[in-house]
Design a protein around this motif. Structure first.
Motif, PDB file in Angstrom:
ATOM      1  N   HIS A 368       0.823  -1.210   0.000  1.00  0.00           N
ATOM      2  CA  HIS A 368       0.000   0.000   0.000  1.00  0.00           C
ATOM      3  C   HIS A 368       0.858   1.260   0.000  1.00  0.00           C
ATOM      4  N   ASN A 372       0.532   4.019  -2.860  1.00  0.00           N
ATOM      5  CA  ASN A 372       0.277   5.422  -2.522  1.00  0.00           C
ATOM      6  C   ASN A 372       1.255   6.344  -3.261  1.00  0.00           C
ATOM      7  N   ALA A 375       0.188   6.417  -6.817  1.00  0.00           N
ATOM      8  CA  ALA A 375      -1.032   7.206  -6.980  1.00  0.00           C
ATOM      9  C   ALA A 375      -0.699   8.686  -7.116  1.00  0.00           C
ATOM     10  N   ARG A 384      -5.196   3.049  -7.475  1.00  0.00           N
ATOM     11  CA  ARG A 384      -6.357   2.924  -6.587  1.00  0.00           C
ATOM     12  C   ARG A 384      -7.061   1.579  -6.777  1.00  0.00           C
TER      13      ARG A 384
END
Length: 410
Positions: A368, A372, A375, A384
């Motif tokens: 994650h 991130n 993203a 996402r």
């Protein structure tokens, strides 16, 4: 005039030059040639008493080289084969190709075998009386140079063995191999062609594959040249990494062309039984993901390796998304090709790791964190989507509430 020698042949030549046997043959021929030419060049050398006296030891030196190099070569090959087996068992079989292309290992083995053959030919020549006095001096000097070369190769090889075939070394090699197509696609999103999919109608003339295999390489420059000479525009239907069955469409054409141009355009596609890193970014990301999946298997259970892979893959994707200083016009305006499928690229890398590490908190945290970053700097929708899928998987497998809270799972 159309050039019938394609850069695809240059790619095939590069692939052959990466193989160990090519270097072994070249160094072996050099060693044999050096031993044979000494008898012809020797008579023209000046007389140097000290060297002339020392040359009497050349036979003993050659015997030492012959006996030691055979043992060193056998030992080195056993190390190399062990590294291949370790990579297959602990990482992925696809990584062995990168180990096979290791230049330090290739050079070391080539020097050892070349030195062995040089000493054998020299011993035979001495026994047959092929070397007069001055030729013996030249053979002695060549032997000293060979000893220096062997020493350099041994020191370099021993130092290289500290990393060769280790997991971190394999991950670095795959990352480096993936970086090549990454920079290529970053600068030329469709390999230099005009980005576009289904530009020509389904009823347009086509060129099909005459043999099945993965598209390993497309010679874009020659395809552009053939299109110009034929006066047509072409649309690539099978990009590098895609599998083409016999008779499957490789190209669509804006108009029918002569047979010679059809053959030339078909020859711009290099097909093979396996994929290649050079123009196939998704393959590099898939191989990286395979290493992480193997590390997360119950038999190995090594989350640390999966975390290293996640960081390496993220670096590759960050390089892919790094902004260009200026926009480039397509290099091949007559060629249309689909741009890289970025969401699929993300999925091919992150999805297997999210699946196999779904119940490992530290892997999920790293995953994650990487998503991130991507993203913010990369492809937001793809990042996402992968993050959402990973949370959904983890929510079903993590048993502790605090673990779910750390990942933002309700």
């Amino acid at each position: 005039m159309f050039r019938w020698v394609h850069s695809g042949w240059a790619m095939k030549l590069r692939e052959q030059l990466r193989k160990m046997w090519v270097r072994v043959v070249l160094y072996s021929l050099a060693g044999i040639g050096l031993a044979l030419t000494a008898q012809f060049v020797g008579p023209y050398l000046p007389y140097i008493p000290k060297i002339d006296l020392a040359s009497g030891s050349v036979g003993s030196l050659l015997n030492i080289i012959a006996s030691s190099m055979l043992a060193v070569t056998t030992f080195s090959m056993s190390i190399i084969v062990s590294a291949y087996s370790s990579a297959t068992a602990n990482a992925t079989p696809r990584a062995t190709r990168l180990l096979e292309e290791d230049r330090v290992a290739q050079t070391a083995v080539s020097i050892f075998i070349g030195s062995f053959l040089f000493s054998i030919v020299g011993i035979i020549g001495l026994s047959a009386g092929m070397y007069p006095d001055k030729a013996r001096v030249l053979l002695f000097i060549a032997t000293l140079l060979d000893i220096f070369l062997i020493t350099w190769a041994l020191l370099r090889w021993v130092n290289h063995l500290n990393e060769f075939g280790r997991m971190s070394d394999i991950i670095d090699r795959i990352e480096e191999a993936a970086m090549r197509p990454t920079r290529l696609y970053r600068e030329s999103p469709a390999l230099g062609a005009v980005p576009g999919q289904s530009v020509l109608p389904d009823t347009a003339p086509v060129i099909t594959a005459d043999t099945p295999g993965y598209v390993r390489y497309i010679d874009m420059a020659e395809l552009q040249e053939a299109s110009e000479l034929a006066g047509v525009e072409v649309e690539i239907r099978r990009m590098p990494g895609k599998y083409a069955h016999r008779g499957e469409v490789l190209l669509r054409l804006s108009a029918q062309v002569e047979d010679k141009f059809q053959h030339a355009m078909r020859d711009c596609f290099t097909l093979g039984t396996s994929r290649n890193f050079d123009q196939d970014l998704q393959y590099g990301m898939t191989v990286l993901g395979e290493v992480a999946s193997k590390a997360l298997s119950p038999g190995i259970n090594d989350p640390g390796t999966a975390i290293e892979v996640l960081r390496a893959g993220t670096r590759v994707l960050q390089e892919f998304h790094r902004p260009l200083e200026e926009e480039r016009e397509p290099d091949y305006p007559r060629v249309h090709a689909p741009p890289l499928d970025v969401p699929q690229l993300y999925a091919s890398f992150f999805a297997p790791i999210a699946r196999d590490g779904t119940a490992v908190l530290e892997v999920q945290e790293t995953l994650h964190d990487c998503l991130n970053v991507l993203a913010r700097e990369g492809h937001l929708p793809a990042a996402r989507r992968e993050a959402g899928r990973a949370r959904e998987r983890s929510g079903k497998n993590l048993t502790e509430l605090w673990e779910k809270q750390m990942l933002g799972i309700d």
